[in-house]
Design a protein around this motif. Structure first.
Motif, PDB file in Angstrom:
ATOM      1  N   ARG A   1      34.924  37.355  30.418  1.00  0.00           N
ATOM      2  CA  ARG A   1      35.319  36.066  30.971  1.00  0.00           C
ATOM      3  C   ARG A   1      34.053  35.307  31.379  1.00  0.00           C
ATOM      4  O   ARG A   1      33.214  35.831  32.111  1.00  0.00           O
ATOM      5  CB  ARG A   1      36.217  36.252  32.203  1.00  0.00           C
ATOM      6  N   PHE A   2      33.918  34.080  30.894  1.00  0.00           N
ATOM      7  CA  PHE A   2      32.774  33.236  31.238  1.00  0.00           C
ATOM      8  C   PHE A   2      33.182  32.219  32.293  1.00  0.00           C
ATOM      9  O   PHE A   2      34.333  31.784  32.343  1.00  0.00           O
ATOM     10  CB  PHE A   2      32.254  32.495  30.001  1.00  0.00           C
TER      11      PHE A   2
ATOM     12  N   GLY B   1      28.764  35.182  31.983  1.00  0.00           N
ATOM     13  CA  GLY B   1      29.715  36.281  32.011  1.00  0.00           C
ATOM     14  C   GLY B   1      29.019  37.547  32.474  1.00  0.00           C
ATOM     15  O   GLY B   1      27.810  37.710  32.273  1.00  0.00           O
TER      16      GLY B   1
END
Length: 258
Positions: A135-136, A145
Motif C-alpha cells: 500500500r502506497f 510504501g
C-alpha cells in the motif's frame, strides 16, 4: 569433498561482494566455511580474510555461471542470494564448487538442491504476495510504501511497480533489510535506508485512506466472516503496513500563511 584448505571470509554483504569471494576462493584455492557480512559475529578457528568487492571480478564470475554451467544455474544463484536461507552463501558456494569441479546433482531431491529450491520458492511466493499487498501513501507528491519481508524481495518487485507506476515518483522501503527501492523519471535504484521517518499524512491523503478503509469494511459480508480462511489468503504478518488494517491516520495541519 574439496581438498582446499578452509577459511572464513568477511565481505560487504552484496551479491557483487559474494561473487568476488567466489572468484578469490577459486583463485587462491581456499574453501570458505563461513561468509560474514557486515555486523555478523562468528567465533571461528579458520583463518579470516577480508575480501573487498571487485566489480570486474564479480562480473567475470557472473558471466561464468552462465557460460560454464547454464543460464538456469546463474538464475538459481542470483535468486538464492536473495533468500533468507541461513548461511545461504555457503549453500551457494557448495553448488558452485560442484558445478565447476565435479558435476551438479541431477536428482532434484538431493538435499543440496532441495534446500535451495525450497528457499527460492519461498522468496518467489513472498514477492507475489507483496505485489498485491503493498500500500502506497502520498507524501508531498512521492508515493511511499513500507514492507517487512523475510526475503530480499525488492529486486523481484522492481519490474512490477516500475511498470505499474511509470509516471510516479515512489519509494518502497524494506524495513527488514534496511534498503529502499527509489524510482523517479524512469530511473530506479536500490539503496541502503537505515531508517525512514515520515510526517503525518496530509489532509487529502488521510481522507483517501479513510475512504479505502470504509470501502474495505463495506464490501465485507458479516454472515460469511471466516477469520481462518482470511488468514490463509492474507497472513497476519502482511497486515502491519496495509491501510485497511490501520487505525485512522491523524492528518497534518496545513501551514498557516503569513
Amino acid at each position: 569433498m574439496s581438498t582446499w584448505p578452509q577459511c572464513a571470509l568477511r565481505y560487504d554483504g552484496t551479491f557483487a561482494g559474494f561473487l568476488t569471494c567466489v572468484g578469490e576462493s577459486f583463485r587462491q584455492k581456499t574453501y570458505p566455511f563461513y561468509f560474514l557480512p557486515p555486523g555478523a559475529e562468528q567465533i571461528t578457528l579458520y583463518p579470516l580474510q577480508e575480501i573487498p568487492s571487485d566489480p570486474a571480478l564479480a562480473r567475470a564470475v557472473y558471466r561464468a555461471l552462465e557460460t560454464a554451467v547454464s543460464p538456469a544455474f546463474r538464475r538459481m544463484m542470483t535468486y538464492g542470494f536473495l533468500t533468507c536461507l541461513p548461511q545461504r552463501e555457503r549453500s551457494l558456494f557448495d553448488l558452485i564448487y560442484l558445478a565447476f569441479h565435479h558435476a551438479l546433482p541431477q536428482d532434484p531431491t538431493d538435499d543440496r538442491i532441495l534446500l535451495l529450491t525450497r528457499a527460492i520458492g519461498h522468496l518467489v511466493r513472498e514477492a507475489e504476495h507483496y505485489r498485491g499487498f503493498v500500500r502506497f501513501a502520498d507524501y508531498g507528491g512521492v508515493l511511499v510504501g513500507q514492507i517487512a519481508p523475510k526475503n530480499r524481495v525488492l529486486p523481484l518487485l522492481r519490474p512490477h511497480f516500475c511498470q505499474r507506476l511509470p509516471e510516479e515518483a515512489f519509494l518502497l522501503h524494506d524495513e527488514t533489510h534496511r534498503e529502499g527501492l527509489f524510482y523517479a523519471g524512469g530511473k530506479w535504484k536500490i539503496r541502503p535506508v537505515d531508517r525512514l521517518d515520515l510526517d503525518r499524512p496530509s489532509q487529502a491523503e488521510a481522507q483517501c485512506q479513510a475512504l479505502w478503509r470504509k470501502f474495505y469494511a463495506t464490501i465485507a459480508i458479516p454472515q460469511r466472516h471466516n477469520p481462518k480462511l482470511q488468514q490463509t489468503h492474507l497472513p497476519q504478518r502482511f497486515r502491519g503496513h496495509m491501510t485497511e488494517f490501520q487505525p485512522e491516520a491523524v492528518p497534518s495541519r496545513p501551514t498557516a500563511l503569513p
